[in-house]
Design a protein around this motif. Sequence first.
Motif, PDB file in Angstrom:
ATOM      1  N   MET A   1      -6.850   8.501  -4.564  1.00  0.00           N
ATOM      2  CA  MET A   1      -5.456   8.837  -4.737  1.00  0.00           C
ATOM      3  C   MET A   1      -5.244   9.292  -6.179  1.00  0.00           C
ATOM      4  SD  MET A   1      -2.420   8.045  -2.868  1.00  0.00           S
ATOM      5  CE  MET A   1      -1.934   9.718  -2.943  1.00  0.00           C
TER       6      MET A   1
ATOM      7  N   SER B   1      -5.702   3.310 -12.042  1.00  0.00           N
ATOM      8  CA  SER B   1      -6.330   3.212 -10.725  1.00  0.00           C
ATOM      9  C   SER B   1      -7.765   2.731 -10.844  1.00  0.00           C
ATOM     10  CB  SER B   1      -6.303   4.583 -10.049  1.00  0.00           C
ATOM     11  OG  SER B   1      -7.044   4.557  -8.853  1.00  0.00           O
TER      12      SER B   1
ATOM     13  N   SER C   1      -8.905   2.346  -4.774  1.00  0.00           N
ATOM     14  CA  SER C   1      -7.662   2.269  -4.007  1.00  0.00           C
ATOM     15  C   SER C   1      -6.750   1.135  -4.497  1.00  0.00           C
ATOM     16  CB  SER C   1      -7.969   2.078  -2.520  1.00  0.00           C
ATOM     17  OG  SER C   1      -8.657   0.858  -2.319  1.00  0.00           O
TER      18      SER C   1
ATOM     19  N   GLN D   1       1.435   5.837   1.423  1.00  0.00           N
ATOM     20  CA  GLN D   1       0.082   5.745   0.881  1.00  0.00           C
ATOM     21  C   GLN D   1      -0.575   4.415   1.248  1.00  0.00           C
ATOM     22  OE1 GLN D   1       2.725   7.022  -0.746  1.00  0.00           O
ATOM     23  NE2 GLN D   1       1.923   9.082  -0.491  1.00  0.00           N
TER      24      GLN D   1
ATOM     25  N   SER E   1      -1.416   4.555   5.062  1.00  0.00           N
ATOM     26  CA  SER E   1      -2.560   5.413   5.356  1.00  0.00           C
ATOM     27  C   SER E   1      -3.879   4.826   4.855  1.00  0.00           C
ATOM     28  CB  SER E   1      -2.366   6.793   4.719  1.00  0.00           C
ATOM     29  OG  SER E   1      -2.560   6.725   3.311  1.00  0.00           O
TER      30      SER E   1
ATOM     31  N   ALA F   1      -4.745   4.911   1.691  1.00  0.00           N
ATOM     32  CA  ALA F   1      -5.083   5.561   0.418  1.00  0.00           C
ATOM     33  C   ALA F   1      -4.891   4.594  -0.742  1.00  0.00           C
ATOM     34  CB  ALA F   1      -4.232   6.809   0.215  1.00  0.00           C
TER      35      ALA F   1
ATOM     36  N   HIS G   1      -4.765   0.514  -1.372  1.00  0.00           N
ATOM     37  CA  HIS G   1      -5.078  -0.748  -0.719  1.00  0.00           C
ATOM     38  C   HIS G   1      -4.316  -1.922  -1.335  1.00  0.00           C
ATOM     39  CE1 HIS G   1      -7.334  -3.839   1.346  1.00  0.00           C
ATOM     40  NE2 HIS G   1      -7.633  -4.390   0.183  1.00  0.00           N
TER      41      HIS G   1
END
Length: 78
Positions: free
Chosen positions: A1, A23, A26, A56, A59, A61, A63
């Motif tokens: 992502m 990030s 995920s 997100q 889906s 993308a 977590h």
Amino acid sequence: MDIEEIKRLLQAVLVDCDISVESEGSHLNVTVVGEIFEGKRAVQRQQLVYGALNEQIASGAVHAVNMKLCTPAEWQAA
């Protein structure tokens, strides 16, 4: 992502806030400082962030989201 995409999604909901996103795959570390949190409990603050990232997360993308959500006064006191 893409971090910039995440930041744009958050900025659309958390207007006039300082937003930082990091990030680790995920997993996201999100720091948001803004007046929008004034008078809101921790859960209410988190709901704003989860609402912005709902698609997100659904889906897969994103977590996990680690959040630090403060008013400017709380940020200065920290």
